[in-house]
Design a protein around this motif. Structure first.
Motif, PDB file in Angstrom:
ATOM      1  N   ARG A   1       0.541  -1.140   0.021  1.00  0.00           N
ATOM      2  CA  ARG A   1      -0.549  -0.233   0.317  1.00  0.00           C
ATOM      3  C   ARG A   1       0.850   1.278  -0.065  1.00  0.00           C
ATOM      4  NH1 ARG A   1      -5.003   1.433  -1.700  1.00  0.00           N
ATOM      5  NH2 ARG A   1      -3.671   3.028  -2.919  1.00  0.00           N
ATOM      6  N   ASP A   2       1.898   0.914   0.659  1.00  0.00           N
ATOM      7  CA  ASP A   2       2.875   2.383   0.318  1.00  0.00           C
ATOM      8  C   ASP A   2       3.432   3.157  -0.533  1.00  0.00           C
ATOM      9  OD1 ASP A   2       3.137   2.563   3.354  1.00  0.00           O
ATOM     10  OD2 ASP A   2       4.512   1.088   3.658  1.00  0.00           O
ATOM     11  N   LEU A   3       4.106   1.866  -1.278  1.00  0.00           N
ATOM     12  CA  LEU A   3       3.954   1.829  -2.888  1.00  0.00           C
ATOM     13  C   LEU A   3       3.576   2.118  -3.322  1.00  0.00           C
ATOM     14  CD1 LEU A   3       6.924  -1.406  -2.383  1.00  0.00           C
ATOM     15  CD2 LEU A   3       7.921   0.437  -2.184  1.00  0.00           C
ATOM     16  N   LEU A   4       2.536   1.204  -3.350  1.00  0.00           N
ATOM     17  CA  LEU A   4       1.122   2.095  -4.747  1.00  0.00           C
ATOM     18  C   LEU A   4       0.768   3.105  -3.824  1.00  0.00           C
ATOM     19  CD1 LEU A   4      -0.466   1.153  -7.140  1.00  0.00           C
ATOM     20  CD2 LEU A   4      -2.486   0.401  -4.995  1.00  0.00           C
ATOM     21  N   ASP A   5       0.794   4.117  -2.918  1.00  0.00           N
ATOM     22  CA  ASP A   5       0.702   5.418  -2.944  1.00  0.00           C
ATOM     23  C   ASP A   5       1.626   6.337  -3.792  1.00  0.00           C
ATOM     24  OD1 ASP A   5      -1.699   4.393  -2.052  1.00  0.00           O
ATOM     25  OD2 ASP A   5      -0.932   5.034   0.564  1.00  0.00           O
ATOM     26  N   MET A   6       2.749   5.295  -3.446  1.00  0.00           N
ATOM     27  CA  MET A   6       3.319   6.386  -3.977  1.00  0.00           C
ATOM     28  C   MET A   6       3.718   6.666  -5.621  1.00  0.00           C
ATOM     29  SD  MET A   6       6.993   4.836  -1.564  1.00  0.00           S
ATOM     30  CE  MET A   6       8.149   5.780  -2.766  1.00  0.00           C
ATOM     31  N   ALA A   7       3.482   5.477  -5.980  1.00  0.00           N
ATOM     32  CA  ALA A   7       2.790   5.710  -7.275  1.00  0.00           C
ATOM     33  C   ALA A   7       1.797   6.314  -7.544  1.00  0.00           C
ATOM     34  CB  ALA A   7       2.859   3.761  -7.871  1.00  0.00           C
ATOM     35  N   LEU A   8       0.597   6.034  -7.400  1.00  0.00           N
ATOM     36  CA  LEU A   8      -0.205   7.188  -7.603  1.00  0.00           C
ATOM     37  C   LEU A   8      -0.439   8.651  -7.388  1.00  0.00           C
ATOM     38  CD1 LEU A   8      -3.309   4.928  -6.618  1.00  0.00           C
ATOM     39  CD2 LEU A   8      -2.073   4.719  -8.609  1.00  0.00           C
ATOM     40  N   GLU A   9       1.084   9.277  -6.548  1.00  0.00           N
ATOM     41  CA  GLU A   9       0.828  10.173  -6.864  1.00  0.00           C
ATOM     42  C   GLU A   9       1.584  11.491  -7.551  1.00  0.00           C
ATOM     43  OE1 GLU A   9       4.551  10.658  -3.874  1.00  0.00           O
ATOM     44  OE2 GLU A   9       2.992  10.738  -1.983  1.00  0.00           O
ATOM     45  N   HIS A  10       1.726  10.605  -8.873  1.00  0.00           N
ATOM     46  CA  HIS A  10       1.911  10.438 -10.128  1.00  0.00           C
ATOM     47  C   HIS A  10       1.541  10.667 -11.887  1.00  0.00           C
ATOM     48  CE1 HIS A  10       6.262  10.823  -8.826  1.00  0.00           C
ATOM     49  NE2 HIS A  10       6.337   9.884  -8.146  1.00  0.00           N
ATOM     50  N   PRO A  11       1.042  11.518 -12.101  1.00  0.00           N
ATOM     51  CA  PRO A  11      -0.074  11.336 -13.239  1.00  0.00           C
ATOM     52  C   PRO A  11      -0.160  10.399 -14.323  1.00  0.00           C
ATOM     53  CG  PRO A  11       0.780  13.293 -13.990  1.00  0.00           C
ATOM     54  CD  PRO A  11       2.315  12.835 -11.962  1.00  0.00           C
ATOM     55  N   PRO A  12      -0.602   9.557 -14.743  1.00  0.00           N
ATOM     56  CA  PRO A  12      -0.368   8.787 -15.814  1.00  0.00           C
ATOM     57  C   PRO A  12       0.441   9.149 -16.727  1.00  0.00           C
ATOM     58  CG  PRO A  12      -2.966   8.710 -15.204  1.00  0.00           C
ATOM     59  CD  PRO A  12      -2.106   9.691 -14.512  1.00  0.00           C
ATOM     60  N   THR A  13       1.497   8.715 -17.580  1.00  0.00           N
ATOM     61  CA  THR A  13       1.921   8.972 -18.587  1.00  0.00           C
ATOM     62  C   THR A  13       1.563   9.201 -19.601  1.00  0.00           C
ATOM     63  OG1 THR A  13       2.669   6.312 -18.585  1.00  0.00           O
ATOM     64  CG2 THR A  13       4.345   8.058 -17.868  1.00  0.00           C
ATOM     65  N   PHE A  14       0.346   7.631 -19.792  1.00  0.00           N
ATOM     66  CA  PHE A  14      -0.840   7.836 -21.066  1.00  0.00           C
ATOM     67  C   PHE A  14      -1.927   7.547 -20.896  1.00  0.00           C
ATOM     68  CE2 PHE A  14       1.879   4.171 -21.540  1.00  0.00           C
ATOM     69  CZ  PHE A  14       1.041   3.535 -21.024  1.00  0.00           C
ATOM     70  N   GLU A  15      -2.728   7.457 -21.894  1.00  0.00           N
ATOM     71  CA  GLU A  15      -4.215   6.637 -21.166  1.00  0.00           C
ATOM     72  C   GLU A  15      -4.147   5.532 -21.348  1.00  0.00           C
ATOM     73  OE1 GLU A  15      -7.416   8.312 -20.914  1.00  0.00           O
ATOM     74  OE2 GLU A  15      -6.397  10.160 -20.199  1.00  0.00           O
ATOM     75  N   PRO A  16      -5.008   4.960 -20.848  1.00  0.00           N
ATOM     76  CA  PRO A  16      -5.112   2.719 -20.859  1.00  0.00           C
ATOM     77  C   PRO A  16      -5.165   2.741 -22.241  1.00  0.00           C
ATOM     78  CG  PRO A  16      -6.049   4.049 -18.926  1.00  0.00           C
ATOM     79  CD  PRO A  16      -5.773   5.126 -19.699  1.00  0.00           C
ATOM     80  N   GLY A  17      -4.670   1.846 -23.142  1.00  0.00           N
ATOM     81  CA  GLY A  17      -4.664   0.959 -23.641  1.00  0.00           C
ATOM     82  C   GLY A  17      -3.999   1.715 -25.351  1.00  0.00           C
ATOM     83  N   THR A  18      -3.638   3.039 -24.515  1.00  0.00           N
ATOM     84  CA  THR A  18      -2.674   3.821 -26.062  1.00  0.00           C
ATOM     85  C   THR A  18      -2.012   3.733 -26.351  1.00  0.00           C
ATOM     86  OG1 THR A  18      -1.969   5.689 -24.770  1.00  0.00           O
ATOM     87  CG2 THR A  18      -4.797   5.091 -25.818  1.00  0.00           C
ATOM     88  N   ASP A  19      -0.369   2.766 -25.453  1.00  0.00           N
ATOM     89  CA  ASP A  19       0.792   2.670 -25.710  1.00  0.00           C
ATOM     90  C   ASP A  19       1.134   1.680 -24.343  1.00  0.00           C
ATOM     91  OD1 ASP A  19       3.054   3.518 -26.465  1.00  0.00           O
ATOM     92  OD2 ASP A  19       3.779   5.617 -26.094  1.00  0.00           O
ATOM     93  N   TRP A  20       2.786   1.928 -24.614  1.00  0.00           N
ATOM     94  CA  TRP A  20       3.308   0.424 -23.477  1.00  0.00           C
ATOM     95  C   TRP A  20       4.310   1.535 -23.199  1.00  0.00           C
ATOM     96  CZ3 TRP A  20       8.567  -1.350 -22.639  1.00  0.00           C
ATOM     97  CH2 TRP A  20       8.462  -2.574 -22.131  1.00  0.00           C
ATOM     98  N   GLU A  21       4.584   1.150 -21.411  1.00  0.00           N
ATOM     99  CA  GLU A  21       5.667   1.426 -20.601  1.00  0.00           C
ATOM    100  C   GLU A  21       5.359   0.496 -19.719  1.00  0.00           C
ATOM    101  OE1 GLU A  21       7.851   5.364 -18.272  1.00  0.00           O
ATOM    102  OE2 GLU A  21       5.950   5.378 -19.805  1.00  0.00           O
ATOM    103  N   TYR A  22       7.093   0.070 -19.111  1.00  0.00           N
ATOM    104  CA  TYR A  22       7.084  -0.900 -18.058  1.00  0.00           C
ATOM    105  C   TYR A  22       6.546  -0.601 -17.221  1.00  0.00           C
ATOM    106  CZ  TYR A  22       8.777  -4.299 -14.901  1.00  0.00           C
ATOM    107  OH  TYR A  22       9.074  -5.123 -13.549  1.00  0.00           O
ATOM    108  N   THR A  23       6.403  -1.042 -15.800  1.00  0.00           N
ATOM    109  CA  THR A  23       6.218  -0.225 -14.569  1.00  0.00           C
ATOM    110  C   THR A  23       6.097  -1.268 -13.563  1.00  0.00           C
ATOM    111  OG1 THR A  23       4.290   1.082 -13.295  1.00  0.00           O
ATOM    112  CG2 THR A  23       2.703  -0.107 -14.973  1.00  0.00           C
TER     113      THR A  23
END
Length: 218
Positions: free
Chosen positions: A7-29
């Motif tokens: 939960r701590d790690l997920l909260d840290m990730a969700l502080e950042h905006p999405p890099t693209f709209e779902p389904g429109t591109d690919w990036e490892y995370t």
């Protein structure tokens, strides 16, 4: 030593905006793997480590693979190092808390066990045929080396033709790259420096892996 739960790690990730709209591109995370671990625990009522032990480690007799609960690595093992700057001395960070990896990579294994796991996966010993096909349904990553990514499994072209399937893994102090072919060849390469490793080290790892999984096509 600091402990990080999912939960701590997920909260840290969700502080950042999405890099693209779902389904429109690919990036490892790593975030997706953290979510997968949380879903496993919600659905089964067990930790993801318990499920991995029951469904993968024990059936495949992976005697050198486990989800650690502490930073102590039992038995003989290579120490992991980091180099925080080009001229900085190497730092031994073997005992860093593994909880920062969570379901995205907080595991310990050996090259032998990783090879056995990938071989079993591609033979269909772990998943139903439809599930394995879905896992191997890839999309291009945009890399010039021809890599394509599926569900936690990526494919790379072999120099002599054909593909090998596997994944890379980076954790503080270590870097691993593993691959296998559908006709039963596997190779795993591990190094014990990161961050601070050179591009040449990564290139050498890729070359060694490709030579360990040679193409049967001539």
């Amino acid at each position: 030593m600091a402990h990080r739960d999912a939960r701590d790690l997920l909260d840290m990730a969700l502080e950042h905006p999405p890099t693209f709209e779902p389904g429109t591109d690919w990036e490892y995370t790593n975030t997706g793997y953290l979510l997968a671990g949380m879903i496993i625990e919600k659905v089964t009522g067990h930790t993801y480590g318990d499920e991995i032990r029951e469904r993968i480690i024990e059936p495949l007799h992976l005697r050198e693979t486990y989800v650690p609960r502490t930073s102590t690595i039992p038995g003989p093992h290579p120490h992991g190092y980091a180099q925080p700057g080009e001229e900085a001395p190497l730092l031994d960070i073997t005992k860093i808390g593994p909880s920062v990896g969570g379901a995205a990579g907080g595991m310990i294994s050996s090259g032998t066990d990783v090879n056995r796991f990938l071989g079993a996966l591609l033979r269909g010993d772990l998943l139903r045929p439809a599930e394995l096909r879905e896992m191997m349904r890839t999309r291009p990553t945009g890399n010039t080396d021809g890599r394509a990514y599926g569900l936690g499994l990526e494919s790379r072209p072999l120099p002599g033709g054909g593909l090998y399937w596997g994944h890379t893994g980076d954790f503080l102090g270590y870097e691993t790259m593993a691959g296998a072919t559908v006709d039963g060849r596997q190779a795993t390469v591990m190094v014990n420096l990161g961050p601070g490793s050179s591009d040449a080290q990564s290139d050498d790892i890729k070359t060694a892996l490709a030579e360990g999984c040679p193409s049967t096509r001539r």
